[in-house]
Motif scaffolding. Sequence first.
Motif, PDB file in Angstrom:
ATOM      1  N   ALA A  74       0.843  -1.196   0.000  1.00  0.00           N
ATOM      2  CA  ALA A  74       0.000   0.000   0.000  1.00  0.00           C
ATOM      3  C   ALA A  74       0.874   1.240   0.000  1.00  0.00           C
ATOM      4  N   LEU A  75       1.639   1.409  -1.089  1.00  0.00           N
ATOM      5  CA  LEU A  75       2.452   2.615  -1.214  1.00  0.00           C
ATOM      6  C   LEU A  75       1.683   3.649  -2.013  1.00  0.00           C
ATOM      7  N   PHE A  76       2.186   4.880  -1.998  1.00  0.00           N
ATOM      8  CA  PHE A  76       1.557   5.938  -2.772  1.00  0.00           C
ATOM      9  C   PHE A  76       2.252   5.996  -4.126  1.00  0.00           C
ATOM     10  N   GLU A  77       1.630   5.391  -5.127  1.00  0.00           N
ATOM     11  CA  GLU A  77       2.290   5.114  -6.398  1.00  0.00           C
ATOM     12  C   GLU A  77       2.740   6.374  -7.143  1.00  0.00           C
ATOM     13  N   GLY A  78       2.005   7.460  -6.975  1.00  0.00           N
ATOM     14  CA  GLY A  78       2.336   8.660  -7.732  1.00  0.00           C
ATOM     15  C   GLY A  78       3.482   9.462  -7.138  1.00  0.00           C
ATOM     16  N   MET A  79       3.948   9.076  -5.948  1.00  0.00           N
ATOM     17  CA  MET A  79       4.991   9.858  -5.280  1.00  0.00           C
ATOM     18  C   MET A  79       6.336   9.153  -5.391  1.00  0.00           C
ATOM     19  N   THR A 126       6.491  10.541   4.242  1.00  0.00           N
ATOM     20  CA  THR A 126       5.150  10.507   4.850  1.00  0.00           C
ATOM     21  C   THR A 126       5.165   9.729   6.160  1.00  0.00           C
ATOM     22  N   MET A 173      -1.320  14.033  -1.382  1.00  0.00           N
ATOM     23  CA  MET A 173      -1.028  13.014  -2.394  1.00  0.00           C
ATOM     24  C   MET A 173      -1.247  11.616  -1.826  1.00  0.00           C
ATOM     25  N   ALA A 174      -0.962  11.451  -0.527  1.00  0.00           N
ATOM     26  CA  ALA A 174      -1.203  10.155   0.103  1.00  0.00           C
ATOM     27  C   ALA A 174      -2.694   9.826   0.044  1.00  0.00           C
ATOM     28  N   ARG A 221      -4.796  10.986  -2.121  1.00  0.00           N
ATOM     29  CA  ARG A 221      -5.133  10.755  -3.523  1.00  0.00           C
ATOM     30  C   ARG A 221      -4.757   9.333  -3.950  1.00  0.00           C
ATOM     31  N   ASP A 222      -3.534   8.896  -3.583  1.00  0.00           N
ATOM     32  CA  ASP A 222      -3.049   7.622  -4.099  1.00  0.00           C
ATOM     33  C   ASP A 222      -3.670   6.427  -3.398  1.00  0.00           C
ATOM     34  N   MET A 223      -3.884   6.507  -2.100  1.00  0.00           N
ATOM     35  CA  MET A 223      -4.492   5.386  -1.379  1.00  0.00           C
ATOM     36  C   MET A 223      -4.948   5.879  -0.016  1.00  0.00           C
TER      37      MET A 223
END
Lengths: 273, 358
Positions: A106-111, A119, B213-214, B216-218
């Motif tokens: 569950a990572l933030f893919e766009g970052m 984070t 962004m966190a 937004r992404d999940m």
Amino acid sequence: MKDMDAEGYTTEDGRKIGGVLMEMRNITLRFGGVVAIEDISFDIREGEIRAIIGPNGAGKSSMLNVISGFYNPQEGEVWYKGAKRPHMKPYQVAQQGIARTFQNIALFEGMTVLDNVMTGRIRQMSAGMFAQALWKGRAEAEETENRAAVEKVIDFLEIQHIRKTPVGRLPYGLKKRVELARALAAEPSILLLDEPMAGMNVEEKEDMSRFILDVNDEFGTTIALIEHDMGVVMDLSDRVVVMDYGKKIGDGSPDEVRKNQAVIDAYLGVAHD
Amino acid sequence: MFYREAGDFKTSYTDDSQTFPIKFDRYRYYAVLVAAFAVVPLVIDDYWVNAVFLPFLIYAIAAIGLNILVGYCGQVSLGTGGFMAVGAYAVYKLMTSFPEVSIFFHVILAGGITAAVCVLFGLPSLRIKGFYLAVATLAAQFFLVWLFNRVPWFYNYSASGQISAPERTIAGVPITGAETAPWAAYLFCLVFVTASALIARNLTRGMAGRKWMAIRDMDIAAEIIGVNPLKAKLSAFAVSGFFVGISGALFFAVYLGAVEVGEAFGINKSFLVLFMVIIGGLGSIFGSFAGAAFLVLLPVLLKNTLVGTLGWPTDLAAHLELMIVGSLIIVFLVAEPHGLAQLWRVAKEKLRLWPFPH
């Protein structure tokens, strides 16, 4: 059984394990009519690597979700650092110093990797919106300090070369490592790992095992993990809880668990005659 | 050759996290700033300001605001037109109620008021996402326009139902009203654009941006690592509303001068700004500028070429213009779904390695 008291115990490899850090008391969790966890109690001690194992559908992940505040059990109490934990939202649990990784990453893919790991430092960063908007004072200082802390974790897990790569472009094994980095960056009191080695080959498993042991050894982080690979679990963990169909069927050192008849039956099946 | 980071060693984390890590980029940015502040005001005339620069600058602020909400935080909004109207009416009420206060503060206050309204309409985002949230914000669009049409207090009981900006000056120079010099209006808007872009950039590269962004992404993972979803989403709505409100205030007070709410801030406006954000690039400040430039400049350019150079009849050119802009949007989105900002990024990536292919 090892000699265990309020102060803790010493492991076979000579590490000192401290007192109880977290205790689950008679936890029962139901989804409608389905009982996912039934009256389970166990404790996690300071500095130990505690494994939760069991066949598919035993309720291991549900247990981890109870610890991280994602599910609220219908019955039972969670005690953390000597106090009963009230009903909490997941982000409040995180702020208490409980970090976790997920079975399905569950990572933030766009970052980028760096931003993902940063984070993890939410708990340590508190500059207000205005300071951040101007990028002055507290906000700027905080950013630099925490970046230094994050770089330590990045060094530790050997992911320097992908620092600025967006996570979406990374292969599976590295993503798992980045996720561990994000959890570690929080400097958690308890680190929860949900199947850290799922889907890895032998070499990657060895790497990951080494990282887990190093984390425990170097930072003294208490680790609770779920894992299917028995060899890994028995090698890594100090104590093991065994679950089956939502019930606890065994608890103790790896050796004790291995000899436990109920555990053998659950894993190998019982002959019906 | 000149465009690379080789030899440009970063020795501190502050250096490493700056907006333009490559020296050439940094100088180009300063050059653009100097040109925008010192050269353009000297050479522009009325036509350039009203046809090109003012709409571009004002839409760029709106696009930055919407990009924070949609591109960074992932909360789709179709209420931009309505929120711009809030900014316009707020600045109008402030200008007429407190004529002694500088319009500069009025515009900022109008942004603040819009932020509050935006947060209010952002509350549903705590329970619904995606298309459903878009529909909920659509309600804001229609409700706000209806409100400004129906409650005479908002337009000071004027007979026409319109609002028109009274003349206001800063240091003796008129900023609004018929007497305004082109360069004054331009500079006034430019100050707000520059400040908006800087603030947006600072927020998005810091912890606030990471939280957005966190989410937004999940969103579930974000909550589990400690992001308070309520605060993160509502702060995105607030910041977005602030910028959109400022752009609405400038659009009314400096650009149009007189406004009829349904015409100036209808649903078309919401879509226009959303298209700017999508074409420019979601989650990119540069993209907001690129998108605003694309949709403001392209029609002007086409009109000038078709009518001015080729000598076509005006009505034919107007229809063709719509068709060409429409098809160009499709071409661009097929060629690069991540918008102009991504094209720009790829170009820079290539430039770094030039003249070698890899």
